[in-house]
Design a protein around this motif. Sequence first.
Motif, short mmCIF file in Angstrom:
data_model
loop_
_atom_site.label_atom_id
_atom_site.label_comp_id
_atom_site.label_asym_id
_atom_site.label_seq_id
_atom_site.Cartn_x
_atom_site.Cartn_y
_atom_site.Cartn_z
N MET A 1 0.81 -1.20 0.00
CA MET A 1 0.00 0.00 0.00
C MET A 1 0.84 1.25 0.00
O MET A 1 0.33 2.35 -0.01
CB MET A 1 -0.93 0.02 1.20
CG MET A 1 -1.98 -1.05 1.15
SD MET A 1 -2.98 -1.03 2.64
CE MET A 1 -3.84 -2.55 2.44
N THR A 4 0.04 3.50 -2.75
CA THR A 4 -1.19 4.25 -2.60
C THR A 4 -1.01 5.41 -1.65
O THR A 4 -1.48 6.51 -1.88
CB THR A 4 -2.29 3.32 -2.05
OG1 THR A 4 -2.39 2.19 -2.89
CG2 THR A 4 -3.62 4.05 -1.98
N LYS A 51 -12.84 4.51 1.57
CA LYS A 51 -12.93 3.07 1.34
C LYS A 51 -11.54 2.44 1.35
O LYS A 51 -11.34 1.36 1.93
CB LYS A 51 -13.63 2.81 0.00
CG LYS A 51 -13.83 1.33 -0.32
CD LYS A 51 -14.59 1.16 -1.61
CE LYS A 51 -14.79 -0.32 -1.93
NZ LYS A 51 -15.54 -0.49 -3.21
N GLN A 52 -10.59 3.09 0.72
CA GLN A 52 -9.22 2.57 0.70
C GLN A 52 -8.58 2.63 2.09
O GLN A 52 -7.88 1.70 2.50
CB GLN A 52 -8.37 3.36 -0.31
CG GLN A 52 -8.76 3.11 -1.75
CD GLN A 52 -8.05 4.06 -2.70
OE1 GLN A 52 -8.02 5.27 -2.48
NE2 GLN A 52 -7.48 3.51 -3.76
N LYS A 54 -10.08 2.44 4.96
CA LYS A 54 -10.66 1.41 5.82
C LYS A 54 -9.96 0.07 5.59
O LYS A 54 -9.76 -0.71 6.54
CB LYS A 54 -12.16 1.29 5.54
CG LYS A 54 -12.97 2.47 6.07
CD LYS A 54 -14.41 2.45 5.58
CE LYS A 54 -15.22 1.41 6.29
NZ LYS A 54 -16.66 1.52 5.95
N LYS A 55 -9.53 -0.19 4.35
CA LYS A 55 -8.80 -1.42 4.07
C LYS A 55 -7.38 -1.37 4.62
O LYS A 55 -6.76 -2.41 4.85
CB LYS A 55 -8.77 -1.67 2.56
CG LYS A 55 -10.12 -2.01 1.96
CD LYS A 55 -10.01 -2.24 0.47
CE LYS A 55 -11.36 -2.61 -0.13
NZ LYS A 55 -11.28 -2.82 -1.60
N MET A 56 -6.84 -0.16 4.81
CA MET A 56 -5.49 0.00 5.35
C MET A 56 -5.44 -0.15 6.87
O MET A 56 -4.37 -0.36 7.43
CB MET A 56 -4.93 1.37 4.96
CG MET A 56 -4.71 1.57 3.49
SD MET A 56 -4.09 3.25 3.18
CE MET A 56 -4.16 3.29 1.38
N SER A 59 -6.79 -5.31 10.49
CA SER A 59 -7.87 -6.28 10.72
C SER A 59 -7.47 -7.19 11.88
O SER A 59 -6.35 -7.09 12.41
CB SER A 59 -8.10 -7.11 9.46
OG SER A 59 -6.95 -7.91 9.18
N ASP A 62 -4.30 -8.91 11.29
CA ASP A 62 -3.10 -8.08 11.26
C ASP A 62 -2.55 -7.79 12.65
O ASP A 62 -1.42 -7.32 12.79
CB ASP A 62 -3.39 -6.73 10.58
CG ASP A 62 -3.79 -6.87 9.13
OD1 ASP A 62 -3.22 -7.74 8.45
OD2 ASP A 62 -4.68 -6.12 8.68
N GLN A 235 0.61 -1.12 12.33
CA GLN A 235 -0.14 -0.20 11.45
C GLN A 235 0.78 0.46 10.44
O GLN A 235 0.43 0.58 9.25
CB GLN A 235 -0.85 0.85 12.29
CG GLN A 235 -1.70 1.83 11.48
CD GLN A 235 -2.80 1.13 10.71
OE1 GLN A 235 -3.82 0.77 11.27
NE2 GLN A 235 -2.61 0.93 9.40
N LYS A 238 1.67 -1.94 7.70
CA LYS A 238 0.59 -2.14 6.71
C LYS A 238 0.53 -0.97 5.74
O LYS A 238 0.25 -1.16 4.55
CB LYS A 238 -0.75 -2.34 7.42
CG LYS A 238 -1.86 -2.77 6.46
CD LYS A 238 -3.05 -3.36 7.18
CE LYS A 238 -4.06 -3.92 6.17
NZ LYS A 238 -5.24 -4.53 6.84
#
Length: 242
Positions: A1, A4, A51-52, A54-56, A59, A62, A235, A238
Amino acid sequence: MRSTVRSAVAAAAAGVLAVTAGACSSGEEKTPGKQNSPEKSSTAPPPPSRKQLKKMLLSKGDLPPSLKQHDKIFPVPLTLEGKLEASRGSCQPLADALDIGMPEQAHAWAKQRYAKAPNDRFTVSLASYTSEKEAAAAVGKLKSAAAACTSSFRIANKKAHYNDPYKGVKSKPAPQQGDQALAYDLQAVADDGSRREFPFLHIYVRVGNVVATVVRVGSDQPEDNHIPPDLVTAQVNKLNAP
């Protein structure tokens, strides 16, 4: 990521438009032996959307082994009801950070909480900005406010009818991670009549144009007053992941 996260600055000169000089109806003529210089596009990919982001966020899978029991994960409202206002203007960024996580308007937000028990939980938020410069300025504003607000001040919410006292900010060693980092405790005073003090612990780490914020509400018990480094590292890793 990582690509991004750095989307606002990566490939700043991407997309070259080749302009070919040829005879056309406008009368433009080609100059023999000379090439027109390419024109660079000023457009850059947009920063991560909500949205992106939230995926980062981390979870359950993780979470580092030391935090596997903090598996009650749920989203957090992005803003409080009513605006938080500091009694001193120099401290307003700290009030804004308590409200939305950062003192500057971001492009997008995502926030969730990781809980083991009601008094053992962490809140992590991600904010994306249109450029690294804007993200760095937001963290810089918090750093300046933390340095300026080491003595008592108040934070009020007129809509919710409260005006809470704070004993000031205590700077902490920042994590040696990311492109920029900041850590501090905001010392609060309980409003239950006991006048006991407890800290709001804050850690900020910027990775490109995304800022990760980790917050924990401490207590008068020392074991409650820390943010596990493993959480911050997980974090940041990720955000840095390809």
